[in-house]
Design an enzyme around this catalytic site. Structure first.
Site, mmCIF file in Angstrom:
data_model
loop_
_atom_site.group_PDB
_atom_site.id
_atom_site.type_symbol
_atom_site.label_atom_id
_atom_site.label_comp_id
_atom_site.label_asym_id
_atom_site.label_seq_id
_atom_site.Cartn_x
_atom_site.Cartn_y
_atom_site.Cartn_z
ATOM 1 N N SER A 25 39.723 47.086 44.318
ATOM 2 C CA SER A 25 38.869 48.201 44.123
ATOM 3 C C SER A 25 38.937 49.110 45.231
ATOM 4 O O SER A 25 39.216 48.776 46.399
ATOM 5 C CB SER A 25 37.473 47.679 43.810
ATOM 6 O OG SER A 25 37.305 46.849 42.732
HETATM 7 N N1 SAH Z 1 36.909 42.898 43.463
HETATM 8 C C1 SAH Z 1 38.481 42.731 42.796
HETATM 9 C C2 SAH Z 1 38.655 43.509 41.607
HETATM 10 C C3 SAH Z 1 39.879 43.500 40.991
HETATM 11 S S1 SAH Z 1 40.156 44.230 39.534
HETATM 12 C C4 SAH Z 1 39.495 43.383 44.104
HETATM 13 O O1 SAH Z 1 38.815 44.441 44.850
HETATM 14 O O2 SAH Z 1 40.214 42.850 44.316
HETATM 15 C C5 SAH Z 1 39.087 43.075 38.192
HETATM 16 C C6 SAH Z 1 39.646 41.604 38.108
HETATM 17 O O3 SAH Z 1 38.584 41.272 37.264
HETATM 18 C C7 SAH Z 1 40.852 41.374 37.980
HETATM 19 O O4 SAH Z 1 41.551 40.671 38.771
HETATM 20 C C8 SAH Z 1 40.760 40.797 36.583
HETATM 21 O O5 SAH Z 1 42.056 40.043 36.172
HETATM 22 C C9 SAH Z 1 39.474 40.242 36.484
HETATM 23 N N2 SAH Z 1 38.758 39.993 35.101
HETATM 24 C C10 SAH Z 1 38.862 40.813 34.127
HETATM 25 N N3 SAH Z 1 38.362 40.266 33.018
HETATM 26 C C11 SAH Z 1 37.646 39.227 33.392
HETATM 27 C C12 SAH Z 1 36.931 38.281 32.811
HETATM 28 N N4 SAH Z 1 36.652 38.213 31.665
HETATM 29 N N5 SAH Z 1 36.297 37.166 33.529
HETATM 30 C C13 SAH Z 1 36.777 37.027 34.665
HETATM 31 N N6 SAH Z 1 37.474 37.991 35.545
HETATM 32 C C14 SAH Z 1 37.977 38.955 34.826
#
Ligand code: SAH
Length: 213
Positions: free
Chosen positions: A64
């Site tokens: 993010s």
């Molecule tokens: N806070 C993280 C954001 C990553 S993007 C960072 O800054 O790196 C969002 C993340 O949510 C991804 O890794 C994706 O695989 C995960 N995600 C998507 N749907 C999800 C779900 N239903 N349950 C858990 N994680 C999920």
């Protein structure tokens, strides 16, 4: 993996940029100054690490944007020992911010590749959540509920009911809701049945992946 004074300088600049964009919480800004974000992305893109931009990681996901991470952390007013559920571990950068704020963190990731990678990587930097969970964030984590704070870091098509029910009274859920862009939405649990809702502006996240049956 190296962290140099050059990186430290870039982090200080990033904190200044975030301050100019409205991040005022000193503990959050300090966390941004501490965490070596360049180690959370592929080393060939190191130069991008301290720009206020989202960036691709593995499995078609993104780390993010620092502003978004700081905004979500500031909005939730994380206190030491808060029991926090994070949905979407991803690169672990937001997890690291929560840990710098001394939260007790349970972090759920739905994609195995990222779950494995990040659950090995973060402890190497000294960041130890209470638990990494490979699972489905739509369900929350009933066996550890209730939580002081729940943070969702993927765009949710709707507000999953289990997340609201897993909040303590006085607890907060912060979730970006919407399909192509999202409205950052804060729910504060006022009592067993009452929730206050606040809409905090537009953001862009990768979509929350569908529930598994
Ligand atoms: N806070 C993280 C954001 C990553 S993007 C960072 O800054 O790196 C969002 C993340 O949510 C991804 O890794 C994706 O695989 C995960 N995600 C998507 N749907 C999800 C779900 N239903 N349950 C858990 N994680 C999920």
């Amino acid at each position: 993996m190296r962290d140099t004074s050059k990186h430290q300088g870039l982090r200080n600049q990033l904190a200044t940029v975030l301050q100019a964009k409205g991040i005022t919480d000193r503990k959050v800004l300090n966390a941004i100054r501490q965490i070596p974000r360049h180690l959370f992305i592929d080393s060939s893109f190191e130069d991008h690490a301290y720009k206020d931009k989202a960036f691709p990681i593995a499995a078609e996901q993104t780390i993010s944007q620092p502003y978004t991470v700081a905004f979500q952390s500031q909005t939730l007013a994380i206190q030491p020992n808060d029991k926090v559920l994070e949905i979407g571990t991803g690169s672990g950068y937001q997890t690291a911010v929560l840990l710098e704020l001394k939260a007790v963190v349970f972090s759920i990731e739905r994609q195995q590749e990222l779950f494995k990678k990040t659950s090995l990587f973060l402890p190497k930097l000294g960041y130890m959540p209470k638990k990494f969970i490979f699972g489905d964030g739509y369900k929350g984590l009933p066996e550890q509920a209730p939580f002081d704070k729940i943070i969702v870091t993927a765009g949710a098509p709707f507000v999953p009911k289990p997340l609201l029910s897993q909040l303590k009274v006085g607890g907060m859920l912060l979730i970006p809701v919407g399909d192509t862009t999202q409205i950052m939405t804060l729910f504060i649990r006022k009592s067993a049945k009452e929730f206050e809702k606040q809409e905090l502006g537009d953001f862009a996240f990768v979509p929350m992946l569908e529930e598994k049956n």
